[in-house]
Write an enzyme that holds these catalytic residues in place. Structure first.
Site, short mmCIF file in Angstrom:
data_model
loop_
_atom_site.label_atom_id
_atom_site.label_comp_id
_atom_site.label_asym_id
_atom_site.label_seq_id
_atom_site.Cartn_x
_atom_site.Cartn_y
_atom_site.Cartn_z
N SER B 207 0.84 -1.20 0.00
CA SER B 207 0.00 0.00 0.00
C SER B 207 0.87 1.24 0.00
CB SER B 207 -0.89 0.00 1.24
OG SER B 207 -0.10 -0.14 2.38
N ALA B 209 1.36 5.09 1.69
CA ALA B 209 1.13 5.64 3.02
C ALA B 209 -0.25 6.29 3.10
CB ALA B 209 2.19 6.68 3.34
N ASP B 269 -9.66 1.02 15.48
CA ASP B 269 -8.68 0.10 14.91
C ASP B 269 -8.70 -1.15 15.78
OD1 ASP B 269 -6.68 -0.92 13.42
OD2 ASP B 269 -5.10 0.43 14.13
#
Lengths: 513, 513
Positions: B207, B209, B269
């Site tokens: 990915s 950032a 998260d």
């Protein structure tokens, strides 16, 4: 980070004619040299500063220089108004840190219990429009899984404190509230004049419809102006002991309106959020005696007596802690109250009851008298058990009607168009039998499709109620619309699904029952 | 409601140059006769239809006829592209019902467990951009309070199924993943060439950032093109056994990117969401052997060994159920790995290790060898316990460097500007002593302020690590920036708070320890 930091480059405010609802939205050019939008990638929110003023906004990016030039910062309508700096004035823009209280929201999501300080910080940030819709949703959903009574209490207090607080001289300030959902249930407009005619103070603020075909404020607006500020409201109450105004203008618990605007589309509606919403408004309104009406029925918000009891306990707990004497009654929420659904039709029902017309809807009259009876007994002078007789006397003797007229005169004439819709269609029974059930949600939806509450004269006139015998082809209700497009739509929809269930089995014998 | 319903009036699509991020946004005129926007009051979302196409969008209202006329429907950029009808074509607009799967979200919020069908429906609606940000937030927060392992599994499968599935001929398809958070931790760019040099297949997607100063894709882009589609990726892997490409172009588990874009600003998260995110990408990538690197440290995502173990069990469970052999290792996450933070500086570290430079960072080399050793032992031909020696041989013998060069050649040259930033400042110790701790979050933030990853040459060169002795005035790290404004900002910020803690107590005797 403050020492030595050069001030960020400034942009010129430019108003963008875009109604973004509640959310603050700012727009910058992708070519903005001052900002370098790439730096803002990964930040969805920016902070605007001008002198001591500061505001958070969601940032959108454009390539269209005619919309926002490289030296401009576009502000959509609500953000422009809230920031209250003229077009062309300078503003600095930095990536926004999330509001500090969002930490507490995260704690709540993780299942922790929040202190009163945390909850107050969250509510204050929401009141100052520092939360995005997404962040408000996170708070609401995080709180939906559980909320302790201490949290509920803190939430209610914080919400009330975030707006106007009304104060009254009188020892008893009465209020009533129905948790809603039942079409035509306009008891407030009968209870208030009865209570005011008796001489008790009842400064009633009501809401407009959000997802229903009419709120009390919409229906009252057929008869009088309701968009009335605090000062004028106080004068009216001083003169008439009561009023029936729109709460939005008075700014009672404004965070409640914000939370509701997120709860509704998400369809989350917990007991605790309902109680905090209602009690924060009542606390802010300065009420100290409150009667809560909970309609119970299969298509009502509360479906069983057990649910109603749980809700009642929560109301009582919060009321006790806040010093508001709360009484909760349950009413029949299986079918519409009265005959009209929609502002004009509901206002007719109300005036028929107040005028003691022979054909005034009995259920609306009875419910109103019963609620008024409870409130009248808050008066120490009224002997226990005599509230109902007193209410009936005030209604039947014409005092309530005269008081309503006085309130209407004090609030001033309505400026809305209030004629009944001229397009009508009757929705008929498709078989002989007895009306077994009426789907209130369906009737609400059809009345909205017909144009209510935008068109005050649109709505539904209920002709048959539960238990009524009907013949095939006989009208169940009549739809009123003001515009052709709505009319065709709603007629078609109602013919496909009327919301009525007619039971055509032969009547069972008493023995079999 | 279908029978007899007249088609809604149609509007002409008009493109609006406004980047609204992921969310679909439509704009109508307040004067739109066709729509009567008041009817849409209370609905925040509309449904657009044209032929068989349908799309949900959030509706904004404008009075500015130059933006959107009374006969137009404005579509902001992402909505315009997704609806894929040309400007001027006709579209009908109706108030949108919320996506059907939102009922399941409500159930989840109320604490119920969802079935695989519910979860698949939610993920599919999100993949088709039918959820507003608010609704996505509701799903994420509702799932954050608890998620059963069955729900986690269903979520992972549904996310993988919503995008591209890569299929490989080879029996062993290896992959590695670091859960991130530690600056400079670019082991993938060393592990992939080692494994590929050995001959095992390792098609690595990475990915960019989001909130860090560099993702592996950003750093690899300093050396080669990474924006590579599925077909070309397969050719590169066929030729080189491995690749290092950007996952975004390959469209693996696209819902993961959507969920992350809402999770990040909300700061939620959870373990389950992390595992679903990573495993859905690996499942879609067709990997069947996965090594997960969990750095543990006070400023890392995982702070304790106990947390790391819980997370490991979740990875193992999901891997077992999905037929992916998962191995989890924990690494030291107390300080940056290597010396560089930011794409160019990190790429230098990587090439120094691959080139066996004498001053190549030892921790980056050691970590990479250790991870490669685990993966090499997936090969049945590699004897247990000999993976490390094999990895070292491939690195020290130059095979890994040659393989990396082959991969770089196959991916093609980068088109980015990749020179190091010319503005530098050294941040010095403010006292004599020993480096006791380094705040990775702080260094990440400073490197971002310096311009990374937008400017590939911006970042931080770490000069002192934990345990190093420093004298007052001696540089701890050097900041590189490419533009003056960033430079001044970050230098000031780093001087206020460097992120380093230096312990100046006299060294304790061994006895006292």
């Amino acid at each position: 980070m403050k020492a030595g930091q050069k001030p960020r480059p400034q942009l010129r405010i430019r108003r963008i004619n875009l109604d973004t609802g509640r959310e603050n939205v700012a727009v910058i050019s992708r070519h903005s040299r001052a900002l370098r939008p790439e730096v803002f990638r990964g930040f969805s929110r920016v902070e605007l500063r001008s002198g001591a003023k500061s505001m958070l906004a969601t940032l959108l990016i454009t390539d269209d220089d005619s919309l926002v030039g490289a030296e401009d910062l576009g502000l959509a309508e609500p953000a422009f108004h809230r920031f209250a700096s003229p077009s062309g004035s300078l503003v600095s823009v930095t990536p926004a840190k999330p509001p500090g209280s969002l930490d507490a929201v995260r704690q709540k999501i993780l299942g922790r219990t929040l202190g009163a300080g945390d909850i107050t910080a969250i509510i204050n940030d929401i009141a100052r429009f520092r939360y995005s819709d997404m962040e408000i949703a996170a708070f609401l959903v995080g709180s939906a899984s559980f909320m302790t009574t201490a949290e509920l209490l803190a939430l209610t207090r914080a919400m009330a404190d975030a707006g106007t607080h009304l104060r009254w001289e009188q020892a008893i300030v009465a209020d009533k509230h129905c948790i809603g959902g039942i079409p035509g249930n306009r008891t407030s407009m009968i209870v208030v004049p009865i209570i005011a005619a008796h001489g008790l103070t009842i400064p009633k603020t009501s809401s407009r419809a959000i997802t229903s075909p009419a709120g009390t404020a919409d229906t009252m607006e057929v008869l009088a102006r309701v968009d009335i500020g605090v000062g004028e409201m106080k004068e009216i109450v001083a003169a008439c002991h009561g009023c029936l105004v729109w709460g939005g203008r008075v700014n009672l618990s404004p965070v409640d309106d914000i939370l509701i605007s997120v709860e509704r589309p998400l369809g989350i509606d917990t007991r605790e959020q309902m109680v905090a919403s209602i009690m924060s408004k009542k606390l802010a309104a300065g009420s100290n005696h409150l009667l809560v009406d909970i309609p119970v029925g299969p298509a009502a918000k509360v479906k069983t007596a057990m649910e109603a009891m749980r809700l009642r306990k929560l109301f009582e707990f919060v009321g006790d802690q806040l010093g508001i004497a709360v009484e909760v009654v349950t009413t029949d929420g299986r079918e519409p109250i009265g005959r009209g659904i929609g502002p004009v039709l509901e206002a007719r029902d109300v005036m028929a009851v107040l005028s003691n017309d022979l054909d005034a809807p009995r259920d609306l009259r009875e419910n109103s008298l019963r609620l008024a009876a409870h409130i009248l007994e808050y008066d120490p002078e009224v002997r226990g058990g005599t509230g109902y007789a007193r209410a009936r006397k005030l209604l039947e003797g014409g005092a309530a009607l005269r008081q309503m007229q006085k309130i209407i005169d004090a609030q001033g004439p309505s400026t809305c168009r209030t004629e009944l819709g001229t397009l009508t269609v009757d929705i008929a029974a498709d078989k002989d039998g007895v009306v077994e059930s009426i789907d209130c949600l369906r009737l609400n939806r059809l009345a909205r499709m017909a144009g209510a509450p935008i068109y005050k004269g649109a709505g539904i006139l209920v002709l048959k109620k539960i238990g009524d015998r009907v013949e095939r082809g006989e009208p169940l209700y009549r739809i009123y619309a003001c515009e052709h497009s709505e009319f065709e739509l709603v007629a078609a929809a109602a013919n496909v699904r009327s919301g009525y269930r007619v039971d055509d089995r032969p009547p069972t014998s008493f023995a079999a029952r």
